[in-house]
Design a protein around this motif. Structure first.
Motif, PDB file in Angstrom:
ATOM      1  N   PRO A 157       0.812  -1.232   0.000  1.00  0.00           N
ATOM      2  CA  PRO A 157       0.000   0.000   0.000  1.00  0.00           C
ATOM      3  C   PRO A 157       0.840   1.274   0.000  1.00  0.00           C
ATOM      4  CG  PRO A 157      -0.899  -1.590   1.544  1.00  0.00           C
ATOM      5  CD  PRO A 157       0.429  -2.126   1.113  1.00  0.00           C
ATOM      6  N   ALA A 158       1.858   1.312   0.882  1.00  0.00           N
ATOM      7  CA  ALA A 158       2.700   2.512   0.934  1.00  0.00           C
ATOM      8  C   ALA A 158       3.522   2.663  -0.336  1.00  0.00           C
ATOM      9  CB  ALA A 158       3.614   2.450   2.157  1.00  0.00           C
ATOM     10  N   ALA A 159       4.035   1.548  -0.864  1.00  0.00           N
ATOM     11  CA  ALA A 159       4.844   1.621  -2.083  1.00  0.00           C
ATOM     12  C   ALA A 159       3.999   2.062  -3.273  1.00  0.00           C
ATOM     13  CB  ALA A 159       5.477   0.260  -2.354  1.00  0.00           C
ATOM     14  N   ALA A 160       2.768   1.557  -3.349  1.00  0.00           N
ATOM     15  CA  ALA A 160       1.889   1.951  -4.450  1.00  0.00           C
ATOM     16  C   ALA A 160       1.560   3.432  -4.371  1.00  0.00           C
ATOM     17  CB  ALA A 160       0.610   1.117  -4.412  1.00  0.00           C
ATOM     18  N   ARG A 161       1.239   3.873  -3.159  1.00  0.00           N
ATOM     19  CA  ARG A 161       0.946   5.298  -2.981  1.00  0.00           C
ATOM     20  C   ARG A 161       2.169   6.147  -3.300  1.00  0.00           C
ATOM     21  NH1 ARG A 161      -3.723   8.257  -2.793  1.00  0.00           N
ATOM     22  NH2 ARG A 161      -3.397  10.185  -1.645  1.00  0.00           N
ATOM     23  N   GLY A 162       3.333   5.659  -2.877  1.00  0.00           N
ATOM     24  CA  GLY A 162       4.564   6.395  -3.153  1.00  0.00           C
ATOM     25  C   GLY A 162       4.863   6.489  -4.640  1.00  0.00           C
ATOM     26  N   ALA A 163       4.571   5.421  -5.377  1.00  0.00           N
ATOM     27  CA  ALA A 163       4.813   5.449  -6.820  1.00  0.00           C
ATOM     28  C   ALA A 163       3.922   6.475  -7.505  1.00  0.00           C
ATOM     29  CB  ALA A 163       4.571   4.059  -7.409  1.00  0.00           C
ATOM     30  N   LEU A 164       2.657   6.541  -7.088  1.00  0.00           N
ATOM     31  CA  LEU A 164       1.750   7.520  -7.689  1.00  0.00           C
ATOM     32  C   LEU A 164       2.133   8.946  -7.296  1.00  0.00           C
ATOM     33  CD1 LEU A 164      -1.685   5.695  -7.311  1.00  0.00           C
ATOM     34  CD2 LEU A 164      -0.190   5.811  -9.306  1.00  0.00           C
ATOM     35  N   ARG A 165       2.591   9.111  -6.059  1.00  0.00           N
ATOM     36  CA  ARG A 165       3.046  10.447  -5.650  1.00  0.00           C
ATOM     37  C   ARG A 165       4.317  10.832  -6.397  1.00  0.00           C
ATOM     38  NH1 ARG A 165       2.590  14.427  -1.965  1.00  0.00           N
ATOM     39  NH2 ARG A 165       4.505  15.383  -1.194  1.00  0.00           N
ATOM     40  N   LEU A 166       5.190   9.850  -6.620  1.00  0.00           N
ATOM     41  CA  LEU A 166       6.398  10.122  -7.409  1.00  0.00           C
ATOM     42  C   LEU A 166       6.029  10.550  -8.825  1.00  0.00           C
ATOM     43  CD1 LEU A 166       9.481  10.073  -7.595  1.00  0.00           C
ATOM     44  CD2 LEU A 166       9.327   7.654  -8.236  1.00  0.00           C
ATOM     45  N   HIS A 167       4.981   9.938  -9.361  1.00  0.00           N
ATOM     46  CA  HIS A 167       4.494  10.347 -10.676  1.00  0.00           C
ATOM     47  C   HIS A 167       4.012  11.794 -10.645  1.00  0.00           C
ATOM     48  CE1 HIS A 167       1.128  10.255 -13.831  1.00  0.00           C
ATOM     49  NE2 HIS A 167       2.262  10.400 -14.477  1.00  0.00           N
ATOM     50  N   ALA A 168       3.294  12.158  -9.576  1.00  0.00           N
ATOM     51  CA  ALA A 168       2.819  13.537  -9.442  1.00  0.00           C
ATOM     52  C   ALA A 168       3.991  14.510  -9.327  1.00  0.00           C
ATOM     53  CB  ALA A 168       1.903  13.656  -8.228  1.00  0.00           C
ATOM     54  N   LEU A 169       5.026  14.133  -8.583  1.00  0.00           N
ATOM     55  CA  LEU A 169       6.204  15.000  -8.443  1.00  0.00           C
ATOM     56  C   LEU A 169       6.929  15.159  -9.778  1.00  0.00           C
ATOM     57  CD1 LEU A 169       7.581  13.699  -5.031  1.00  0.00           C
ATOM     58  CD2 LEU A 169       6.561  15.937  -5.471  1.00  0.00           C
ATOM     59  N   ALA A 170       7.006  14.070 -10.542  1.00  0.00           N
ATOM     60  CA  ALA A 170       7.643  14.158 -11.859  1.00  0.00           C
ATOM     61  C   ALA A 170       6.863  15.091 -12.776  1.00  0.00           C
ATOM     62  CB  ALA A 170       7.747  12.762 -12.474  1.00  0.00           C
ATOM     63  N   CYS A 171       5.540  15.002 -12.713  1.00  0.00           N
ATOM     64  CA  CYS A 171       4.713  15.904 -13.519  1.00  0.00           C
ATOM     65  C   CYS A 171       4.886  17.352 -13.064  1.00  0.00           C
ATOM     66  CB  CYS A 171       3.249  15.493 -13.428  1.00  0.00           C
ATOM     67  SG  CYS A 171       2.875  13.918 -14.236  1.00  0.00           S
ATOM     68  N   ALA A 172       4.986  17.554 -11.753  1.00  0.00           N
ATOM     69  CA  ALA A 172       5.178  18.913 -11.243  1.00  0.00           C
ATOM     70  C   ALA A 172       6.494  19.497 -11.736  1.00  0.00           C
ATOM     71  CB  ALA A 172       5.137  18.904  -9.716  1.00  0.00           C
ATOM     72  N   ASN A 173       7.524  18.674 -11.788  1.00  0.00           N
ATOM     73  CA  ASN A 173       8.823  19.149 -12.250  1.00  0.00           C
ATOM     74  C   ASN A 173       8.790  19.576 -13.713  1.00  0.00           C
ATOM     75  OD1 ASN A 173      11.736  19.522 -11.865  1.00  0.00           O
ATOM     76  ND2 ASN A 173      11.942  17.793 -13.257  1.00  0.00           N
ATOM     77  N   LEU A 174       7.929  18.928 -14.496  1.00  0.00           N
ATOM     78  CA  LEU A 174       7.863  19.227 -15.924  1.00  0.00           C
ATOM     79  C   LEU A 174       6.806  20.276 -16.263  1.00  0.00           C
ATOM     80  CD1 LEU A 174       8.161  15.578 -17.262  1.00  0.00           C
ATOM     81  CD2 LEU A 174       9.888  17.366 -17.488  1.00  0.00           C
ATOM     82  N   LEU A 175       5.731  20.326 -15.480  1.00  0.00           N
ATOM     83  CA  LEU A 175       4.613  21.204 -15.821  1.00  0.00           C
ATOM     84  C   LEU A 175       4.651  22.547 -15.112  1.00  0.00           C
ATOM     85  CD1 LEU A 175       1.638  18.672 -15.847  1.00  0.00           C
ATOM     86  CD2 LEU A 175       2.662  19.806 -17.813  1.00  0.00           C
ATOM     87  N   ALA A 176       5.369  22.642 -14.001  1.00  0.00           N
ATOM     88  CA  ALA A 176       5.388  23.897 -13.252  1.00  0.00           C
ATOM     89  C   ALA A 176       6.136  24.970 -14.033  1.00  0.00           C
ATOM     90  CB  ALA A 176       6.043  23.683 -11.890  1.00  0.00           C
ATOM     91  N   PRO A 177       5.772  26.231 -13.853  1.00  0.00           N
ATOM     92  CA  PRO A 177       6.494  27.317 -14.530  1.00  0.00           C
ATOM     93  C   PRO A 177       7.958  27.336 -14.113  1.00  0.00           C
ATOM     94  CG  PRO A 177       4.446  28.111 -13.555  1.00  0.00           C
ATOM     95  CD  PRO A 177       4.650  26.729 -13.045  1.00  0.00           C
ATOM     96  N   SER A 178       8.803  27.771 -15.019  1.00  0.00           N
ATOM     97  CA  SER A 178      10.230  27.849 -14.722  1.00  0.00           C
ATOM     98  C   SER A 178      10.506  28.976 -13.732  1.00  0.00           C
ATOM     99  CB  SER A 178      11.018  28.088 -16.011  1.00  0.00           C
ATOM    100  OG  SER A 178      10.664  29.339 -16.572  1.00  0.00           O
ATOM    101  N   ARG A 179      11.690  28.935 -13.132  1.00  0.00           N
ATOM    102  CA  ARG A 179      12.066  29.990 -12.190  1.00  0.00           C
ATOM    103  C   ARG A 179      12.100  31.353 -12.882  1.00  0.00           C
ATOM    104  NH1 ARG A 179      14.132  28.320  -7.336  1.00  0.00           N
ATOM    105  NH2 ARG A 179      14.500  26.078  -7.125  1.00  0.00           N
TER     106      ARG A 179
END
Length: 336
Positions: A157-179
């Protein structure tokens, strides 16, 4: 407690599968359509397809932003400019396309991780059951298999949740506005704040000047006139009556000045008709022809409407006073 953990794992497995399918099916289709449409744009035949594909990419990216924010507590700022359509000149469009190219493999892998963890636990349970019925001592293999299944079931359960959160973090890194984009936005907000403060200071000085030159001077003269009338009321009553009449007229004028000043601070027409109606009334009262245009859907707070109204009023007054123009145009639209 265990039931809730497995319910959460089941939801994560379902969400992960959906994310994986969405990344592969919709992602590949939109990416191919966008690339082909952009490639054919110079020929004039790919513009509609490119716009439709880029709009689809933006919708998919917006969905991922909401998903990351609401489900995994990974906020992703909006990079889009409202005054820019979905075209390649918008840096956010390139950011979305870059995200989509990475999302297809990354979303597939990370989306399948919950299923892999859950399936691994079930797989080792089945293996332990199979090995338990094998001849001795091969049956002993069922013990480590069962222990490994228990460990996976505990961690899944924790690993599955962590994988989906990691996916969200990866998307944030690519979709968020640049500095750089954020710095530009902060600079613009700082400049706007300074302009608002300057406008407020000018407005306060205008009110002070109007009070000093208008109502304050008339009220001071009114006090002197009443004092003079008091001195003459017994000796020369006719003159006292005349002075009081003049004082009354001066008081009426002071009251009119105060009313005009109050209307200048918060025009009633702004509260009654809204910003568009107030600007239209302002334009109708100008000595030159004024064309007014408002972008649909603009809603502002009361202080912002008041500040914008006075800015337009000041601009039109300057045009009428300092130029020989016969017509003026007022356009109100959202620029960011």
């Amino acid at each position: 407690m265990a039931g809730k953990r497995w319910d959460g794992l089941a939801r994560d497995v379902g969400r992960g599968l959906f994310e994986a399918l969405l990344a592969v099916l919709a992602g590949i289709a939109l990416l191919v359509a966008a690339v082909v449409g952009v490639a054919l744009t110079p020929l004039g035949v790919g513009v509609p397809a490119a716009r439709a594909a880029l709009l689809g990419v933006r919708v998919l990216a917006q969905r991922q932003r909401r998903n990351a924010t609401e489900r995994y507590d990974v906020p992703i700022a909006q990079p889009y400019r409202r005054d820019r359509p979905v075209v390649l000149r918008d840096p956010a469009t390139w950011r979305d396309l870059r995200w989509l190219a990475v999302e297809i493999p990354v979303g597939l892998v990370l989306g399948l991780m919950p299923l892999i963890f859950a399936g691994g636990a079930v797989n080792f349970v089945v293996l332990s059951a199979i090995w338990a019925f094998r001849p001795w001592p091969e049956a002993l293999i069922a013990v480590p298999a069962l222990l490994f299944a228990g460990a996976l079931a505990r961690l899944a359960p924790a690993a599955a949740r962590g994988a989906l959160r990691l996916h969200a973090l990866a998307c944030a890194n690519l979709l968020a506005p640049s500095r750089r984009a954020l710095a530009t936005r902060v600079e613009g907000l700082t400049r706007s704040r300074a302009e608002v403060l300057d406008a407020s200071a000018l407005e306060l000085r205008r009110i002070e000047r109007d009070l000093h030159d208008g109502a304050q001077a008339r009220l001071a003269a009114l006090g002197l006139s009443i004092g003079l009338a008091e001195q003459l009321v017994h000796a020369r009553p006719d003159e006292a009556v005349q002075i009081l009449a003049e004082a009354r007229a001066s008081g009426d004028q002071a009251l009119a000045d105060l009313r005009s000043l109050v209307r200048g601070i918060l025009p009633p027409v702004l509260a009654e008709r809204g910003l568009a109606g107030a600007v239209a009334a302002l334009a109708a009262a100008m000595p030159l022809e004024v064309e007014v245009g408002f972008e649909p859907g603009i809603t502002l707070s009361a202080p912002a409407e008041s500040a914008l109204y006075f800015a337009i009023a000041e601009a039109l007054a300057n045009v009428a006073k300092h130029s020989a123009a016969r017509r003026a145009t007022v356009r109100v639209r959202r620029a960011g």
